[in-house]
Each structure stands twice: as C-alpha cells, then as structure tokens.
Scaffold this active site. Structure first.
Site, mmCIF file in Angstrom:
data_model
loop_
_atom_site.group_PDB
_atom_site.id
_atom_site.type_symbol
_atom_site.label_atom_id
_atom_site.label_comp_id
_atom_site.label_asym_id
_atom_site.label_seq_id
_atom_site.Cartn_x
_atom_site.Cartn_y
_atom_site.Cartn_z
ATOM 1 N N GLY A 29 6.727 -2.010 1.081
ATOM 2 C CA GLY A 29 7.379 -0.905 1.782
ATOM 3 C C GLY A 29 7.338 -1.110 3.276
ATOM 4 O O GLY A 29 7.041 -2.214 3.758
ATOM 5 N N ASN A 30 7.663 -0.079 4.024
ATOM 6 C CA ASN A 30 7.568 -0.158 5.477
ATOM 7 C C ASN A 30 7.191 1.212 6.025
ATOM 8 O O ASN A 30 7.032 2.169 5.270
ATOM 9 C CB ASN A 30 8.877 -0.687 6.078
#
Ligand code: CTP
Length: 408
Positions: A215-216
């Site tokens: 993810g980020n």
C-alpha cells in the site's frame, strides 16, 4: 457530458481591480493575472499611494485596459461613473484602512473611492494592514458598516507582516481573492450544475496474501475535499475511493481496493464525465499472483515478484472525449516541475497537480497541502500551503477554467 464551445468561467465579466497603497499591493498583480486567465476583462485602478508600492506598467501589461490612476488625466471626463456603471464587480485588493474609511463615509477622495460610490455592482474588499490597525475599533466599525451594506469582505490572514511582525492583517491569498470573485459573479451552486465530476481518492492496496498488501500513505483527504467542493458547486459527483471517510449525501461513493478494481469503477463513469480528477495514489506495481493462504514465517523469506499495474490515468488520456478535463496528481520528492510536465504529456492530461510530499505540512495524512497546478499549455500556477478544502477549490477553479461552456 454537455455539448459545448470554449468559454472560461469569467468570460464577459468586467472587473475593476482597485489597488491601494499597502505593502501587499504587489500581490494584486497575481490576482490580476488570475482573473484575466479566467476570462475576465479587468481594469486596474491604482491610488496615488499604491504607486509608491507598485508600478503601473506591470498592471497595464497584464490587464485588459490601461491602468487608471486619476479622475483628471483621463480622456473620459467622468471616468468614475463610466467605470462604476460598466463594472460587473469591483474588488479592492489590498484595501487599506484609508479606503475603507472613505468608502464607509461616501467620500470621493480619488478615482477609486469615487468609482466605489458611483457603482451599484457588487464590491469585494480585501483588507490588509498591521495588526494594531486591523484591531482598531474604527477599522472594525467601518468594516461592519460596509458588511451591513452588502459589501463582501475577504478577511486578512495571520502571518508575517511588513517589518517582520507576525499577526493578523496579512492579505488573503490570491486564490482566496479569486475564489471570492468567482463566488460572487458565478454563484457556487450554479458553477458545476449539470456537470459530472469523477474523482478518485486514497491509496490502492495490492494483496500479497489474504492478510498482507502493498500500500502507500495516501489518506484520501485531498480527494474527499475535491468531492465535497464539486458537490457544493452543484456537480453530480462520483468518488471512487479506497478509504471510507464522511462524504456529502449527494456524492456517490464506490469503494474499491486494488488498482484493477479502481480502473473498472473509473472506466464505467469516465466516458460521461466533464471533469475527471485522479487524486488517488495508485500502486505502480502489484504482486504476480496472490497467495491463497497466509504466507508463514516457517516457509522462509518469500520472494515476491511484482508486475506493473495498469496506468488508469494514461488509459483515460488515450480515450479522452472532446471537452473533458482530465486532471492527474503527482506526488514527488524532486524535480517537481519537469516530472509534472513529463506526466502531462505522457498521460495526455490537461492538468497535473504536483505536490512536494517531502515539504513540511504537504501531502499524505496532513490537513494542509501546497501544490503547483501545471497545465498542458506549459503554464503553471502555485497554490500556497493551506487547507485541503482551499486546495480543492483552487483545483476545481483551474479545471472549470478549461471546461467548454455548457450549450444550455
Ligand atoms: N496513476 C494511475 N494509474 C497508475 C499510477 C498512477 O492512474 N497505475 C495516476 C495517479 O492517480 C496520478 C498520476 O497517475 O494522478 C501520477 O502518478 P505517478 O505514479 O506519480 O506517475 P508515474 O507515471 O507512475 O510516474 P513516476 O512513477 O515516474 O513518478
């Protein structure tokens, strides 16, 4: 999408830009440029004191007409009534304590104050002065009286003032002034009425196994702020998001997780959208295949092979319908301008909103943001550090300026 011919949102509007003698007078050059960019016909009126702060040539070069400075040196014997009667709006930026007092009292001391008295058009004043002056009961009373007469006031901000003092009194940002002008001339509820706006928000999650993902740090706050603002302006809004935050009742929220899901949801709505804002942080890579079961430590250190995800923005750019405004975001840590211009070209976008996520208070997770909006014609506009709601308004102002006018 609406059928259309190109017209920016302030086209056909005549604006008198009054500039008085405060240090902030240099900022009115930026306000002038932005109003002209939005299609307005702008006539600058400078007071004698303003000429101590800024030069008339700059204004004349950027304005739609020569700068006006005096009641007496104009070929027109009654310039104040001509200006006052023909204006759709007068904005005084910056407005000193002196002009506020004259205007409140109805004193025609110079061309600007005479024009203010000679108009029935809406007036916006943007006060800027030292904190002590701003706090003075006379100034506050003058503003109260002007406000009660229907004059719009764009209040000053807290911040650094001339001479290094810090306090309330700094002129509002050019974006705030221009937004106030647009709000008065083009009422917010009508601005995007009949338009469809598609926005993406949040960071995608690319699964590794049933419990882990790549993810980020995108929080989705900026995308939600844009969705709220588009809704406020009367658009039909679809928000494709990986995160669930409160959204206005009128906004259709489609929750997705991966880049592939986001692409499907976006593709379903994009062909009919007038504005598409890809503010989501879409993963560029995803694991090749997702493990069916949780990967266990005992199995050793896993080798996770990655493959590229589809570039949603580039895909939209490749099939962009005529008249659609396609907006991308670029979260960068270096070479912002050249990366943004490069992205504009590669993805066939109309605007890239670039933010330096390494700067303080900017981007992921923060309540504030600072961006530079790059346009396909090579021009750009900087939007200073402020709330994500204010950034959202600036992004939509810039997108609206590129929208062809609605046939209806
Ligand atoms: N974007 C997208 N699909 C992707 C990756 C990005 O639609 N798979 C969109 C983002 O929503 C954003 C813009 O493209 O609007 C910028 O994304 P970015 O990843 O920064 O651009 P890249 O082309 O991947 O450039 P680089 O990795 O070199 O920064």
């Amino acid at each position: 999408m609406s059928e259309s011919v190109a017209t920016p949102i302030l086209a056909g509007k005549r604006i008198v830009l009054g500039v008085t003698g405060g240090i902030a007078a240099y900022k009115s050059v930026e306000v002038l440029r932005r109003l002209v960019d939005l299609g307005a016909h702008v006539v600058p009126v400078l007071t004698t004191a303003a000429l101590n702060m800024v030069g008339p040539t700059t204004f004349t070069a950027l304005a739609s007409e020569r700068v006006k400075m005096s009641l007496w040196d104009d070929p027109d014997p009654i310039p104040h009534t001509t200006l006052g009667q023909s204006a759709d709006l007068i904005v005084v930026c910056p407005a000193t304590a002196r002009i506020l007092a004259d205007y409140r009292m109805g004193r025609s001391a110079d061309l600007l104050s005479a024009t203010l008295i000679a108009t029935v058009a809406p007036v916006i004043v943007c006060p800027a002065m030292h904190t002590e002056m701003w706090d003075h009961p006379a100034v506050q009373e003058n503003l109260q009286v002007l406000g009660s007469r229907g004059v719009h006031i764009v209040p000053p901000e807290e911040g650094r003032l001339a001479g290094g003092d810090i306090g309330k009194g700094r002129l509002a940002t050019p974006e705030a002034v221009v937004a106030a002008v647009c709000d008065v001339l083009v009422p917010a509820r009508r601005r995007l009425a009949g338009r469809t706006v598609l926005i993406t928000a949040g960071g995608t999650r690319e699964p590794i196994d049933p419990v882990r993902y790549i993810g980020n740090r995108s929080s989705g706050k900026q995308g939600y702020a844009i969705a709220r603002e588009a809704d406020r302006r009367g658009a039909k809004v679809t928000l494709v998001s990986t995160v669930e935050l409160p959204a206005p009742a009128g906004v259709e929220v489609v929750t997705v997780s991966t880049a592939a899901e986001m692409e499907r949801a976006v593709k379903a709505v994009a062909p009919g959208a007038d504005i598409v804002v890809m503010s989501a942080a879409v993963a560029d890579f995803r694991p090749v295949g997702v493990a069916d079961q949780k990967i266990k430590k005992g199995q050793g250190v896993p080798q996770i092979r990655l493959e590229p995800t589809v570039d949603i923005l580039a895909g939209l750019g490749a099939v962009k319908p005529p008249g659609q405004v396609l907006v991308g975001f670029a979260a960068e840590t270096e070479d912002l301008a050249s990366n943004a211009q490069d992205k504009l070209r590669r993805k066939n976008a109309d605007m890239i909103v670039a933010n330096d996520v390494s700067a303080p208070g900017v981007g992921f997770g923060h309540e504030t943001n600072a961006v530079t909006i790059h346009r396909a014609d090579g021009s750009s506009v900087e939007v200073a550090l402020q709330s994500k709601d204010a950034i959202a308004a600036a992004v939509l102002d810039a997108a609206e300026a590129l929208l062809p006018a609605s046939a209806g």
